[in-house]
Design a protein around this motif. Structure first.
Motif, PDB file in Angstrom:
ATOM      1  N   LEU A  93      22.769  45.365  26.479  1.00  0.00           N
ATOM      2  CA  LEU A  93      23.517  45.385  25.225  1.00  0.00           C
ATOM      3  C   LEU A  93      24.971  45.800  25.437  1.00  0.00           C
ATOM      4  O   LEU A  93      25.233  46.826  26.076  1.00  0.00           O
ATOM      5  CB  LEU A  93      22.857  46.352  24.238  1.00  0.00           C
ATOM      6  CG  LEU A  93      21.468  45.952  23.726  1.00  0.00           C
ATOM      7  CD1 LEU A  93      20.830  47.118  22.975  1.00  0.00           C
ATOM      8  CD2 LEU A  93      21.568  44.719  22.830  1.00  0.00           C
ATOM      9  N   PRO A  94      25.929  45.030  24.905  1.00  0.00           N
ATOM     10  CA  PRO A  94      27.346  45.394  25.013  1.00  0.00           C
ATOM     11  C   PRO A  94      27.734  46.418  23.947  1.00  0.00           C
ATOM     12  O   PRO A  94      28.635  46.202  23.131  1.00  0.00           O
ATOM     13  CB  PRO A  94      28.051  44.049  24.800  1.00  0.00           C
ATOM     14  CG  PRO A  94      27.135  43.303  23.875  1.00  0.00           C
ATOM     15  CD  PRO A  94      25.738  43.722  24.245  1.00  0.00           C
ATOM     16  N   VAL A  95      27.019  47.536  23.954  1.00  0.00           N
ATOM     17  CA  VAL A  95      27.176  48.583  22.939  1.00  0.00           C
ATOM     18  C   VAL A  95      27.224  49.923  23.663  1.00  0.00           C
ATOM     19  O   VAL A  95      26.491  50.141  24.633  1.00  0.00           O
ATOM     20  CB  VAL A  95      25.997  48.559  21.931  1.00  0.00           C
ATOM     21  CG1 VAL A  95      26.120  49.686  20.918  1.00  0.00           C
ATOM     22  CG2 VAL A  95      25.926  47.200  21.216  1.00  0.00           C
ATOM     23  N   THR A 119      12.899  46.719  29.754  1.00  0.00           N
ATOM     24  CA  THR A 119      14.355  46.841  29.868  1.00  0.00           C
ATOM     25  C   THR A 119      15.004  46.801  28.493  1.00  0.00           C
ATOM     26  O   THR A 119      15.932  47.574  28.198  1.00  0.00           O
ATOM     27  CB  THR A 119      14.923  45.710  30.750  1.00  0.00           C
ATOM     28  OG1 THR A 119      14.362  45.812  32.053  1.00  0.00           O
ATOM     29  CG2 THR A 119      16.439  45.794  30.840  1.00  0.00           C
ATOM     30  N   VAL A 120      14.526  45.907  27.637  1.00  0.00           N
ATOM     31  CA  VAL A 120      15.052  45.804  26.272  1.00  0.00           C
ATOM     32  C   VAL A 120      14.867  47.124  25.528  1.00  0.00           C
ATOM     33  O   VAL A 120      15.802  47.639  24.888  1.00  0.00           O
ATOM     34  CB  VAL A 120      14.371  44.656  25.510  1.00  0.00           C
ATOM     35  CG1 VAL A 120      14.758  44.689  24.024  1.00  0.00           C
ATOM     36  CG2 VAL A 120      14.736  43.313  26.119  1.00  0.00           C
ATOM     37  N   TYR A 121      13.679  47.725  25.627  1.00  0.00           N
ATOM     38  CA  TYR A 121      13.421  48.956  24.889  1.00  0.00           C
ATOM     39  C   TYR A 121      14.217  50.127  25.464  1.00  0.00           C
ATOM     40  O   TYR A 121      14.641  51.009  24.709  1.00  0.00           O
ATOM     41  CB  TYR A 121      11.923  49.246  24.868  1.00  0.00           C
ATOM     42  CG  TYR A 121      11.140  48.107  24.247  1.00  0.00           C
ATOM     43  CD1 TYR A 121      11.628  47.446  23.120  1.00  0.00           C
ATOM     44  CD2 TYR A 121       9.955  47.657  24.799  1.00  0.00           C
ATOM     45  CE1 TYR A 121      10.947  46.378  22.562  1.00  0.00           C
ATOM     46  CE2 TYR A 121       9.265  46.595  24.250  1.00  0.00           C
ATOM     47  CZ  TYR A 121       9.768  45.951  23.133  1.00  0.00           C
ATOM     48  OH  TYR A 121       9.097  44.891  22.580  1.00  0.00           O
ATOM     49  N   PHE A 124      17.550  49.695  23.870  1.00  0.00           N
ATOM     50  CA  PHE A 124      17.531  50.199  22.496  1.00  0.00           C
ATOM     51  C   PHE A 124      17.681  51.720  22.506  1.00  0.00           C
ATOM     52  O   PHE A 124      18.457  52.285  21.724  1.00  0.00           O
ATOM     53  CB  PHE A 124      16.217  49.833  21.802  1.00  0.00           C
ATOM     54  CG  PHE A 124      16.056  48.366  21.459  1.00  0.00           C
ATOM     55  CD1 PHE A 124      17.067  47.447  21.683  1.00  0.00           C
ATOM     56  CD2 PHE A 124      14.869  47.914  20.898  1.00  0.00           C
ATOM     57  CE1 PHE A 124      16.909  46.103  21.365  1.00  0.00           C
ATOM     58  CE2 PHE A 124      14.695  46.582  20.563  1.00  0.00           C
ATOM     59  CZ  PHE A 124      15.712  45.673  20.804  1.00  0.00           C
ATOM     60  N   ALA A 125      16.938  52.388  23.393  1.00  0.00           N
ATOM     61  CA  ALA A 125      16.999  53.845  23.473  1.00  0.00           C
ATOM     62  C   ALA A 125      18.388  54.318  23.913  1.00  0.00           C
ATOM     63  O   ALA A 125      18.892  55.334  23.427  1.00  0.00           O
ATOM     64  CB  ALA A 125      15.931  54.359  24.437  1.00  0.00           C
ATOM     65  N   ARG A 126      19.002  53.583  24.826  1.00  0.00           N
ATOM     66  CA  ARG A 126      20.324  53.982  25.333  1.00  0.00           C
ATOM     67  C   ARG A 126      21.373  53.963  24.235  1.00  0.00           C
ATOM     68  O   ARG A 126      22.195  54.890  24.126  1.00  0.00           O
ATOM     69  CB  ARG A 126      20.757  53.047  26.470  1.00  0.00           C
ATOM     70  CG  ARG A 126      22.134  53.381  27.048  1.00  0.00           C
ATOM     71  CD  ARG A 126      22.586  52.379  28.084  1.00  0.00           C
ATOM     72  NE  ARG A 126      22.802  51.038  27.547  1.00  0.00           N
ATOM     73  CZ  ARG A 126      23.886  50.659  26.859  1.00  0.00           C
ATOM     74  NH1 ARG A 126      24.860  51.534  26.599  1.00  0.00           N
ATOM     75  NH2 ARG A 126      24.004  49.412  26.423  1.00  0.00           N
ATOM     76  N   VAL A 127      21.384  52.909  23.415  1.00  0.00           N
ATOM     77  CA  VAL A 127      22.452  52.769  22.424  1.00  0.00           C
ATOM     78  C   VAL A 127      22.197  53.608  21.173  1.00  0.00           C
ATOM     79  O   VAL A 127      23.119  53.859  20.399  1.00  0.00           O
ATOM     80  CB  VAL A 127      22.686  51.290  22.038  1.00  0.00           C
ATOM     81  CG1 VAL A 127      23.022  50.469  23.272  1.00  0.00           C
ATOM     82  CG2 VAL A 127      21.500  50.693  21.286  1.00  0.00           C
ATOM     83  N   LEU A 128      20.955  54.052  20.975  1.00  0.00           N
ATOM     84  CA  LEU A 128      20.639  54.875  19.810  1.00  0.00           C
ATOM     85  C   LEU A 128      21.054  56.325  20.019  1.00  0.00           C
ATOM     86  O   LEU A 128      20.932  56.873  21.120  1.00  0.00           O
ATOM     87  CB  LEU A 128      19.141  54.840  19.523  1.00  0.00           C
ATOM     88  CG  LEU A 128      18.602  53.645  18.745  1.00  0.00           C
ATOM     89  CD1 LEU A 128      17.081  53.641  18.785  1.00  0.00           C
ATOM     90  CD2 LEU A 128      19.098  53.667  17.305  1.00  0.00           C
ATOM     91  N   ASP A 167       3.098  50.948  23.962  1.00  0.00           N
ATOM     92  CA  ASP A 167       3.182  51.775  25.173  1.00  0.00           C
ATOM     93  C   ASP A 167       4.572  51.686  25.801  1.00  0.00           C
ATOM     94  O   ASP A 167       5.122  52.697  26.277  1.00  0.00           O
ATOM     95  CB  ASP A 167       2.134  51.334  26.193  1.00  0.00           C
ATOM     96  CG  ASP A 167       0.714  51.710  25.790  1.00  0.00           C
ATOM     97  OD1 ASP A 167       0.556  52.558  24.882  1.00  0.00           O
ATOM     98  OD2 ASP A 167      -0.226  51.133  26.367  1.00  0.00           O
ATOM     99  N   GLN A 168       5.165  50.496  25.806  1.00  0.00           N
ATOM    100  CA  GLN A 168       6.504  50.329  26.368  1.00  0.00           C
ATOM    101  C   GLN A 168       7.547  51.073  25.550  1.00  0.00           C
ATOM    102  O   GLN A 168       8.491  51.646  26.106  1.00  0.00           O
ATOM    103  CB  GLN A 168       6.835  48.842  26.475  1.00  0.00           C
ATOM    104  CG  GLN A 168       6.043  48.117  27.550  1.00  0.00           C
ATOM    105  CD  GLN A 168       6.206  46.615  27.505  1.00  0.00           C
ATOM    106  OE1 GLN A 168       6.968  46.078  26.687  1.00  0.00           O
ATOM    107  NE2 GLN A 168       5.503  45.907  28.374  1.00  0.00           N
ATOM    108  N   LEU A 169       7.394  51.079  24.236  1.00  0.00           N
ATOM    109  CA  LEU A 169       8.300  51.851  23.389  1.00  0.00           C
ATOM    110  C   LEU A 169       8.175  53.339  23.710  1.00  0.00           C
ATOM    111  O   LEU A 169       9.192  54.052  23.820  1.00  0.00           O
ATOM    112  CB  LEU A 169       7.993  51.599  21.913  1.00  0.00           C
ATOM    113  CG  LEU A 169       8.482  50.265  21.343  1.00  0.00           C
ATOM    114  CD1 LEU A 169       7.846  50.007  19.987  1.00  0.00           C
ATOM    115  CD2 LEU A 169      10.004  50.242  21.222  1.00  0.00           C
TER     116      LEU A 169
END
Length: 200
Positions: A93-95, A119-121, A124-128, A167-169
């Motif tokens: 994500l470019p965020v 990787t997607v999740y 999400f965690a990184r940008v939140l 589980d991935q989340l």
């Protein structure tokens, strides 16, 4: 389909998808529930915003719409002209880190290969910000396929299953989860999850 092929596939079907999807419905109403969980004047990142009518148009004005497809973003610019729009891949994500209060991802992660969902999740965690919330569609099954003739084109769909997704989340740092079933844009029912990022 590789990621470039998926992007071109979305470019080719974005207009048809926007025409066929209902911009109202109970999954759109979930956004009100999301906003009640967030601080005042939140920044929400809408991943896979498409034309913007279903989600981005119902989010606060300072929200950001992100999509892989330039055609989808062009439609969003017409539908939600005051929105901030970014073309990008949800696997990177470019965020900025800790940059948003919530992430919405309606029917979006399904278009990423299964092995990249963790990787997607993590993204999400990184940008939140700590304590932030993700609202996203849960898959009803396990699949990885290309649907020929979908919206007049071909589209890649992939999911590891409901339990594996939850589980991935959790592995990405999301703790409290709440699931709800709602009507999706094409008139069938889908399950959604609210997941809160660990605030520690």
């Amino acid at each position: 389909m590789d990621r470039n092929e998926v992007r071109h596939a979305w470019d080719s079907v974005s207009e048809t998808y926007a025409e066929r999807r209902d911009p109202t419905g109970s999954d759109a109403a979930l956004l009100d529930d999301l906003l009640e969980r967030l601080p005042g004047a939140p920044t929400v990142l809408d991943v896979g915003c498409g034309d913007g009518a279903r989600t981005l148009a119902n989010l606060p004005p300072n929200s950001v719409g992100l999509d892989f497809s330039r055609a989808g973003l062009n439609l969003a610019a017409e539908t939600v002209p005051d929105s901030r729009l970014v073309q990008g891949d949800m696997t990177a994500l470019p965020v900025a880190t800790d940059g948003v209060d919530a992430v919405t991802a309606y029917h979006a992660v399904f278009h990423v290969p299964q092995d990249q969902h963790p990787t997607v999740y993590r993204e999400f965690a990184r940008v939140l910000r700590p304590g932030g919330t993700v609202l996203m569609t849960l898959p009803s099954g396990q699949f990885e396929t290309v649907r020929r003739g979908w919206m007049g084109g071909s589209m890649f769909f992939s999911a590891p299953g409901r339990r594996a997704t939850l589980d991935q989340l959790a592995d990405a740092g999301f703790t409290d989860t709440e699931t709800v079933t709602a009507t999706d844009p094409l008139g069938s029912d889908s399950e959604f999850v609210f997941a809160t990022l660990d605030g520690d």
